[in-house]
Design an enzyme around this catalytic site. Structure first.
Site, mmCIF file in Angstrom:
data_model
loop_
_atom_site.group_PDB
_atom_site.id
_atom_site.type_symbol
_atom_site.label_atom_id
_atom_site.label_comp_id
_atom_site.label_asym_id
_atom_site.label_seq_id
_atom_site.Cartn_x
_atom_site.Cartn_y
_atom_site.Cartn_z
ATOM 1 N N GLY A 17 36.120 41.965 57.830
ATOM 2 C CA GLY A 17 36.482 42.618 56.586
ATOM 3 C C GLY A 17 35.438 43.584 56.073
ATOM 4 N N ASP A 64 25.926 28.969 55.724
ATOM 5 C CA ASP A 64 26.760 28.447 54.646
ATOM 6 C C ASP A 64 26.101 28.882 53.347
ATOM 7 O OD1 ASP A 64 28.028 27.015 52.658
ATOM 8 O OD2 ASP A 64 28.083 25.129 53.767
ATOM 9 N N TYR A 157 38.958 32.994 40.263
ATOM 10 C CA TYR A 157 38.486 34.220 40.909
ATOM 11 C C TYR A 157 38.018 35.213 39.847
ATOM 12 C CZ TYR A 157 38.262 38.064 44.263
ATOM 13 O OH TYR A 157 37.829 39.099 45.055
ATOM 14 N N LYS A 161 34.013 36.374 39.533
ATOM 15 C CA LYS A 161 33.672 37.784 39.740
ATOM 16 C C LYS A 161 33.145 38.424 38.464
ATOM 17 C CE LYS A 161 34.498 38.112 44.117
ATOM 18 N NZ LYS A 161 33.385 38.353 45.064
ATOM 19 N N ILE A 192 41.787 45.861 48.927
ATOM 20 C CA ILE A 192 41.269 46.508 50.130
ATOM 21 C C ILE A 192 41.893 45.811 51.339
ATOM 22 C CG2 ILE A 192 39.198 47.145 51.428
ATOM 23 C CD1 ILE A 192 39.219 48.407 48.669
ATOM 24 N N LYS A 193 42.160 46.559 52.383
ATOM 25 C CA LYS A 193 42.809 46.006 53.582
ATOM 26 C C LYS A 193 41.861 45.079 54.338
ATOM 27 C CE LYS A 193 45.827 50.027 54.209
ATOM 28 N NZ LYS A 193 46.158 51.196 55.073
ATOM 29 N N THR A 194 41.769 43.848 53.849
ATOM 30 C CA THR A 194 40.958 42.803 54.479
ATOM 31 C C THR A 194 41.749 41.498 54.417
ATOM 32 O OG1 THR A 194 39.860 42.027 52.470
ATOM 33 C CG2 THR A 194 38.866 43.933 53.600
ATOM 34 N N PRO A 195 41.283 40.457 55.101
ATOM 35 C CA PRO A 195 42.009 39.174 55.079
ATOM 36 C C PRO A 195 42.167 38.540 53.704
ATOM 37 C CG PRO A 195 40.536 39.247 56.964
ATOM 38 C CD PRO A 195 40.224 40.460 56.137
ATOM 39 N N GLN A 259 43.266 53.612 33.461
ATOM 40 C CA GLN A 259 44.539 53.703 32.737
ATOM 41 C C GLN A 259 44.441 53.095 31.334
ATOM 42 O OE1 GLN A 259 48.031 53.341 35.834
ATOM 43 N NE2 GLN A 259 46.578 51.692 36.181
#
Length: 259
Positions: A17, A64, A157, A161, A192-195, A259
Site C-alpha cells: 500500500g 509489531d 478510526y 487519526k 486511496i487505492k490500498t487494501p 467544501q
C-alpha cells in the site's frame, strides 16, 4: 543528486500500500530505507526488489508496532544498518470494523488504538535520539481525512487519526522548544487505492470499480487517490525543501475538506 540523497528513513507498515509507494519513491530520490512490517516476508520481498535496482538501499525488519521492545530493536537495527536515521514515517495503521458506537467493542477499540495511535507515540519516542543526531530530522505521521472529519461507523478510526493529528503538533512544538532540528508533520489522505478500502469493496459485493465510484462521488475531483499522491507529499516533508515546515497538516483529499 536526489531530493533526499544521503538521508535514511524508517517506514512502518512498509510491505504494501502506501508504505511500499513511499519506500520506492524515497529510494528513487536517494534515501536508504528501513522497511518494517508485521509481514516480514512482504518487507523482505520489497527490499529485494528495491536492492535489485538500487543495491544496498533497502533493509527489512519484522516489526509489531504495538510493542515497545520491538521499537527499540528495530530502531537500533536500522541505525546500525544505515549508519543513522534522519526520517521516520509512522505509516502503519488499520481501519478496524465499521461499527456504530452502540455496536463497538472494547477489544476493537483497543486494537485500533494500539496500532494507529500508540505506535506513533512509541516511534516518536524511540526514534527521537537518532533523528536529533542526524542534524536535520523529519517525522511524518500518516493520519487521515477521517481525523479531521467524522463519519458514522468509524468512531475509533476517527478518534485515533484525530489524536495523531494533534499529537504531531505537540511533538513539533517540543522539538522546536528544545532547539532540536527535528520537524514533525501529519499527512491526511482521503480514499486511496490500498487494501484499507477492502471493507468498502466487500460492502459493494466485491465489485472494486463500483466501490471506488461510490467513494469518489463526494470528492470534488471525482476520483480516489493513488498511493504516489501520498508518497509525493511524504517526499517533500522528508526533504530539506520543507525545512521551515513543522506542526502542519497536509490534506491529500481531492478537495473534499474545501467544501
Amino acid at each position: 543528486m536526489g531530493r533526499v540523497a544521503g538521508k535514511a528513513a524508517l517506514i512502518t507498515g512498509a510491505a504494501g500500500g502506501l508504505g511500499q509507494a513511499m519506500a520506492r519513491m524515497l529510494v528513487r530520490e536517494g534515501a536508504r530505507v528501513a522497511l518494517s512490517d508485521l509481514d516480514l516476508n512482504g518487507a523482505r520481498a520489497l527490499a529485494e526488489t528495491i536492492n535489485a535496482e538500487h543495491p544496498g538501499m533497502a533493509f527489512a525488519y519484522e516489526h509489531d508496532v504495538t510493542r515497545e521492545d520491538d521499537w527499540v530493536r528495530v530502531v537500533g537495527a536500522a541505525v546500525q544498518d544505515m549508519g543513522g536515521l534522519s526520517i521516520l514515517v509512522n505509516n502503519a495503521g488499520i481501519g478496524g470494523s465499521l461499527l456504530w458506537a452502540e455496536q463497538d467493542t472494547l477489544e476493537n477499540w483497543r486494537k485500533v488504538q494500539a496500532v494507529n495511535l500508540e505506535s506513533v507515540m512509541l516511534g516518536c519516542k524511540h526514534a527521537m535520539a537518532p533523528l536529533r543526531a542526524s542534524g536535520a530530522g523529519s517525522i511524518v505521521n500518516i493520519s487521515s481525512i477521517a481525523g479531521l472529519a467524522a463519519a458514522p461507523g468509524m468512531g475509533v478510526y476517527n478518534a485515533t487519526k484525530a489524536a495523531v493529528w494533534l499529537y504531531t503538533k505537540t511533538v513539533a512544538l517540543e522539538c522546536a522548544k528544545a532547539g532540536w532540528n527535528v520537524r514533525a508533520n501529519s499527512v491526511h489522505p482521503v480514499f486511496i487505492k490500498t487494501p484499507i478500502l477492502d471493507p468498502f469493496i466487500a460492502m459493494a459485493g466485491g465489485d472494486e470499480a463500483n466501490a471506488h465510484e461510490k467513494l469518489a462521488r463526494g470528492i470534488p475531483l471525482k476520483r480516489i487517490g493513488e498511493p504516489d499522491d501520498v508518497a509525493y507529499c511524504v517526499l517533500y516533508l522528508a526533504s530539506d525543501e520543507s525545512k521551515f515546515v513543522t506542526g502542519a497538516e497536509f490534506k491529500i483529499d481531492g478537495g473534499l475538506t474545501a467544501q
